[in-house]
Scaffold this motif. Structure first.
Motif, PDB file in Angstrom:
ATOM      1  N   ILE A 163       0.854  -1.199   0.000  1.00  0.00           N
ATOM      2  CA  ILE A 163       0.000   0.000   0.000  1.00  0.00           C
ATOM      3  C   ILE A 163       0.888   1.246   0.000  1.00  0.00           C
ATOM      4  O   ILE A 163       2.069   1.193   0.351  1.00  0.00           O
ATOM      5  N   LEU A 164       0.294   2.382  -0.403  1.00  0.00           N
ATOM      6  CA  LEU A 164       1.033   3.648  -0.434  1.00  0.00           C
ATOM      7  C   LEU A 164       1.357   4.108   0.987  1.00  0.00           C
ATOM      8  O   LEU A 164       2.405   4.695   1.240  1.00  0.00           O
ATOM      9  N   GLY A 165       0.422   3.826   1.926  1.00  0.00           N
ATOM     10  CA  GLY A 165       0.673   4.169   3.340  1.00  0.00           C
ATOM     11  C   GLY A 165       0.284   5.591   3.696  1.00  0.00           C
ATOM     12  O   GLY A 165       1.043   6.297   4.362  1.00  0.00           O
ATOM     13  N   VAL A 166      -0.920   6.017   3.243  1.00  0.00           N
ATOM     14  CA  VAL A 166      -1.390   7.364   3.578  1.00  0.00           C
ATOM     15  C   VAL A 166      -2.826   7.294   4.105  1.00  0.00           C
ATOM     16  O   VAL A 166      -3.539   6.333   3.866  1.00  0.00           O
ATOM     17  N   VAL A 167      -3.221   8.335   4.845  1.00  0.00           N
ATOM     18  CA  VAL A 167      -4.629   8.557   5.192  1.00  0.00           C
ATOM     19  C   VAL A 167      -5.011   9.863   4.503  1.00  0.00           C
ATOM     20  O   VAL A 167      -4.283  10.851   4.614  1.00  0.00           O
ATOM     21  N   ILE A 168      -6.137   9.860   3.784  1.00  0.00           N
ATOM     22  CA  ILE A 168      -6.578  11.093   3.127  1.00  0.00           C
ATOM     23  C   ILE A 168      -7.913  11.556   3.714  1.00  0.00           C
ATOM     24  O   ILE A 168      -8.715  10.747   4.152  1.00  0.00           O
ATOM     25  N   VAL A 169      -8.106  12.880   3.740  1.00  0.00           N
ATOM     26  CA  VAL A 169      -9.374  13.475   4.200  1.00  0.00           C
ATOM     27  C   VAL A 169      -9.787  14.547   3.197  1.00  0.00           C
ATOM     28  O   VAL A 169      -8.983  14.994   2.381  1.00  0.00           O
ATOM     29  N   GLU A 170     -11.047  14.985   3.277  1.00  0.00           N
ATOM     30  CA  GLU A 170     -11.530  16.018   2.352  1.00  0.00           C
ATOM     31  C   GLU A 170     -10.993  17.388   2.730  1.00  0.00           C
ATOM     32  O   GLU A 170     -10.824  17.690   3.906  1.00  0.00           O
ATOM     33  N   SER A 171     -10.744  18.227   1.708  1.00  0.00           N
ATOM     34  CA  SER A 171     -10.236  19.579   1.973  1.00  0.00           C
ATOM     35  C   SER A 171     -11.331  20.467   2.549  1.00  0.00           C
ATOM     36  O   SER A 171     -11.051  21.474   3.180  1.00  0.00           O
ATOM     37  N   GLY A 172     -12.606  20.105   2.346  1.00  0.00           N
ATOM     38  CA  GLY A 172     -13.718  20.868   2.930  1.00  0.00           C
ATOM     39  C   GLY A 172     -14.394  21.773   1.924  1.00  0.00           C
ATOM     40  O   GLY A 172     -13.729  22.451   1.140  1.00  0.00           O
ATOM     41  N   TRP A 173     -15.742  21.808   1.963  1.00  0.00           N
ATOM     42  CA  TRP A 173     -16.489  22.662   1.051  1.00  0.00           C
ATOM     43  C   TRP A 173     -16.186  24.122   1.370  1.00  0.00           C
ATOM     44  O   TRP A 173     -16.209  24.533   2.515  1.00  0.00           O
ATOM     45  N   GLY A 174     -15.848  24.890   0.365  1.00  0.00           N
ATOM     46  CA  GLY A 174     -15.431  26.279   0.581  1.00  0.00           C
ATOM     47  C   GLY A 174     -13.994  26.471   0.120  1.00  0.00           C
ATOM     48  O   GLY A 174     -13.530  27.588  -0.072  1.00  0.00           O
ATOM     49  N   SER A 175     -13.267  25.358  -0.094  1.00  0.00           N
ATOM     50  CA  SER A 175     -11.896  25.477  -0.609  1.00  0.00           C
ATOM     51  C   SER A 175     -11.952  25.749  -2.115  1.00  0.00           C
ATOM     52  O   SER A 175     -12.896  25.360  -2.789  1.00  0.00           O
ATOM     53  N   ILE A 176     -10.955  26.459  -2.612  1.00  0.00           N
ATOM     54  CA  ILE A 176     -10.921  26.863  -4.025  1.00  0.00           C
ATOM     55  C   ILE A 176     -10.973  25.643  -4.935  1.00  0.00           C
ATOM     56  O   ILE A 176     -11.712  25.597  -5.902  1.00  0.00           O
ATOM     57  N   LEU A 177     -10.145  24.636  -4.619  1.00  0.00           N
ATOM     58  CA  LEU A 177     -10.151  23.394  -5.391  1.00  0.00           C
ATOM     59  C   LEU A 177     -10.461  22.253  -4.429  1.00  0.00           C
ATOM     60  O   LEU A 177      -9.583  21.811  -3.688  1.00  0.00           O
ATOM     61  N   PRO A 178     -11.720  21.789  -4.396  1.00  0.00           N
ATOM     62  CA  PRO A 178     -12.042  20.709  -3.462  1.00  0.00           C
ATOM     63  C   PRO A 178     -11.387  19.398  -3.881  1.00  0.00           C
ATOM     64  O   PRO A 178     -11.655  18.875  -4.956  1.00  0.00           O
ATOM     65  N   THR A 179     -10.482  18.923  -3.041  1.00  0.00           N
ATOM     66  CA  THR A 179      -9.797  17.660  -3.330  1.00  0.00           C
ATOM     67  C   THR A 179      -9.429  17.012  -2.000  1.00  0.00           C
ATOM     68  O   THR A 179      -9.990  17.387  -0.971  1.00  0.00           O
TER      69      THR A 179
END
Length: 334
Positions: A163-179
């Protein structure tokens, strides 16, 4: 919203009851209450042609075990305290319905002003519009994303099947580029060993697939699907894990345009001074005007914000990242 192919579209005729306190959905035939939402829990309203979309926050029922955790750790945010409910209505009066809900918010806000000794007549809509027009979009993102040195391609070497070995979360609605944002890295995993990634980095694309605007679960599936690759290419924007927010509020007559629950930003008024200041839904407030609010009770945070005027400086981070960094949640690496 479409039902699966071959199935009938579930449709129920309803009456909508809107007040400054709540929104109720009643079955048109039986007048039975199907949904009942306090107005403050409505996070999003939009009319699209003949469709009205309404999103509301619903508190999750707690199990006994969660109650015990809450009792022993009162400062914990708690896992998944809320879920979002989405209603889709079809009506020829879609625009009128959306406007009526908007007016209910407006009247409720005027009542709030009067309760705080402010005459709403002193503040016209034109004044609010004029204020917005004088304000620049303060957003670290605008400057940050425009600098080419912050945006880079990163190659991670790993074993096939690893596995890559990361945890990802949302940047949040309101961010310029939601990713998605890297919230944690597995010790000794390929991502950490590479030395090329940091917590806070936003992933724009992975192996040429853009992640911008995709739901978190889809992004997680895309990353999991790369398990058998020996080399992964990520396009990232280097971002600090903490977002800096600046809200300019001349006086208390101007509403901030966002709501908070237990330190977490749960709704945001589109086009308001908070959105212009870089406020994001799903972020936890860490600091207000240089003062930490990490262990501050909900009522005190609301009091600080309600009475803050001038330049309001805040530091926020995704609530999910905050829970990981404070060991309230165990990381699930992908």
């Amino acid at each position: 919203l479409q039902a699966p192919e071959g199935e009938s579209q579930p449709m129920t005729e309803v009456d909508l009851f809107i007040s400054t306190q709540r929104i109720k959905v009643l079955n048109a035939d039986t007048q039975e209450t199907m949904m009942d939402h306090p107005l403050r829990t409505i996070s999003y309203i939009a009319d699209i042609g003949n469709i009205v979309v309404l999103m509301a926050r619903r508190r999750m029922p707690r199990s006994n075990s969660q109650d015990n955790v809450e009792a022993s750790h009162p400062s914990q945010d708690g896992k998944r305290q809320y879920k979002m409910i989405c209603h889709v209505f079809e009506s020829e009066d879609a625009q009128l319905i959306a406007q009526s809900i908007g007016q209910a918010f407006s009247v409720a806000y005027q009542e709030f002003l009067r309760a705080n000794g402010i005459n709403p007549e002193d503040l016209s809509q034109k004044e609010y519009s004029d204020l917005l027009n004088t304000q620049d979009m303060y957003n670290d993102d605008l400057i940050h994303f425009s600098k080419s040195e912050n945006c880079k391609d990163v190659y991670i070497e790993k074993q096939k099947g690893e596995i890559l070995g990361v945890v990802i979360v949302e940047s949040g609605w309101g961010s310029i580029l939601p990713t998605v944002i890297i919230a944690n890295m597995m010790h000794g995993g390929p991502a950490e060993k590479s030395g090329k990634l940091n917590i806070g980095d936003q992933i724009m694309s992975i192996n040429g697939t853009s992640l911008v605007g995709l739901p978190l679960s889809t992004c997680q599936s895309i990353i999991k699907g790369l398990k058998n690759q020996a080399r992964v290419k990520l396009n990232i924007v280097r971002c600090p894990p903490v977002t800096t927010v600046l809200i300019r509020r001349p006086d208390l007559r101007y509403q901030l345009g966002f709501s908070v629950q237990n330190g977490i930003i749960c709704s945001l008024m589109r086009g308001g001074i908070a959105e212009r200041g870089g406020v994001r839904v799903g972020h936890r407030i860490i600091e207000i005007n240089g003062q930490s609010v990490v262990a501050t009770p909900h009522e005190k945070i609301v009091h600080i914000l309600s009475n803050a005027v001038g330049e309001i400086h805040m530091k926020t981070m995704p609530a999910a990242m905050y829970r990981l960094l404070t060991a309230q949640e165990q990381p699930v690496y992908i």
